[in-house]
Each structure stands twice: as C-alpha cells, then as structure tokens.
Design a protein around this motif. Structure first.
Motif, PDB file in Angstrom:
ATOM      1  N   SER A  54       9.533 -14.813  24.928  1.00 31.53           N
ATOM      2  CA  SER A  54       9.378 -14.472  26.345  1.00 31.53           C
ATOM      3  C   SER A  54       8.002 -13.865  26.618  1.00 31.53           C
ATOM      4  CB  SER A  54      10.482 -13.501  26.762  1.00 31.53           C
ATOM      5  OG  SER A  54      10.323 -13.100  28.097  1.00 31.53           O
TER       6      SER A  54
ATOM      7  N   GLN B  32      13.606 -13.786  20.479  1.00 33.88           N
ATOM      8  CA  GLN B  32      13.690 -14.203  21.881  1.00 33.88           C
ATOM      9  C   GLN B  32      12.725 -13.395  22.757  1.00 33.88           C
ATOM     10  OE1 GLN B  32      17.906 -13.790  22.527  1.00 33.88           O
ATOM     11  NE2 GLN B  32      18.278 -15.951  22.095  1.00 33.88           N
ATOM     12  N   GLN B  33      12.608 -12.098  22.486  1.00 37.87           N
ATOM     13  CA  GLN B  33      11.674 -11.258  23.250  1.00 37.87           C
ATOM     14  C   GLN B  33      10.232 -11.692  22.994  1.00 37.87           C
ATOM     15  OE1 GLN B  33      12.403  -8.853  25.634  1.00 37.87           O
ATOM     16  NE2 GLN B  33      10.228  -9.194  25.996  1.00 37.87           N
TER      17      GLN B  33
END
Length: 92
Positions: free
Chosen positions: A23, A19-20
């Motif tokens: 992003s 997820q990071q």
C-alpha cells in the motif's frame, strides 16, 4: 529494517506488514531510498511467508477413507503445482 529484526512474526503478521508495504509503495508517499528499503523488507517477508507455507504443506495429510473401526486413513498431501502454474520459488 530487515526480516531478522522481527524473527518471531506469525504468518498473519508478516502478511499484514507485507500488505502495508504494498500500500505504501503504491501510493508513492515514500522517497526513492525509503521505497527501496521497504521493497527489500517486502521481499524478505514474502520469502518467509513462502517458507512457512511450504512447511505447512508438508504437514497436511489428505483424509482418504476410514477403517472399519472408524480410524482415519490418510495419505501425504501432494503440493506439486498443477495446470502449468509457475513454481513461486523461481520468481526471486
């Protein structure tokens, strides 16, 4: 950094890192080379998560009934895709 650098990541840790990465890639803060490295790392994490889920699906049993003595009756979980959903293994 490759997926071999952190071989003991839990599923949740791998998903958090994935997820990071998404992003970071979406906000365009990385240069091209760093973006490619992160993209490759993300693909490795995604494959590891998929393998983890496959292993988990093989362990799941469906409770179908109870015997008269209260013992559960189970059957293997059928993880086959339904409704024409594409097989995620073929995406990469």
């Amino acid at each position: 950094m490759t997926t071999q650098d952190k071989p003991n990541l839990s599923f949740e840790e791998a998903m958090g890192e994935l997820q990071q990465i998404v992003s970071d890639l979406e906000d365009n803060s990385l240069g091209l080379e760093a973006s490619l490295v992160q993209f490759e790392r993300g693909i490795g994490l995604l494959r590891n998560c998929h393998a983890f889920l496959e292993q988990a699906e093989q362990k799941i049993e469906v409770l179908i009934n109870f015997k008269a003595d209260g013992e559960p009756v189970t059957a293997p979980f059928n993880a086959a895709p339904t409704a024409g959903i594409a097989d995620p293994k073929t995406l990469f």
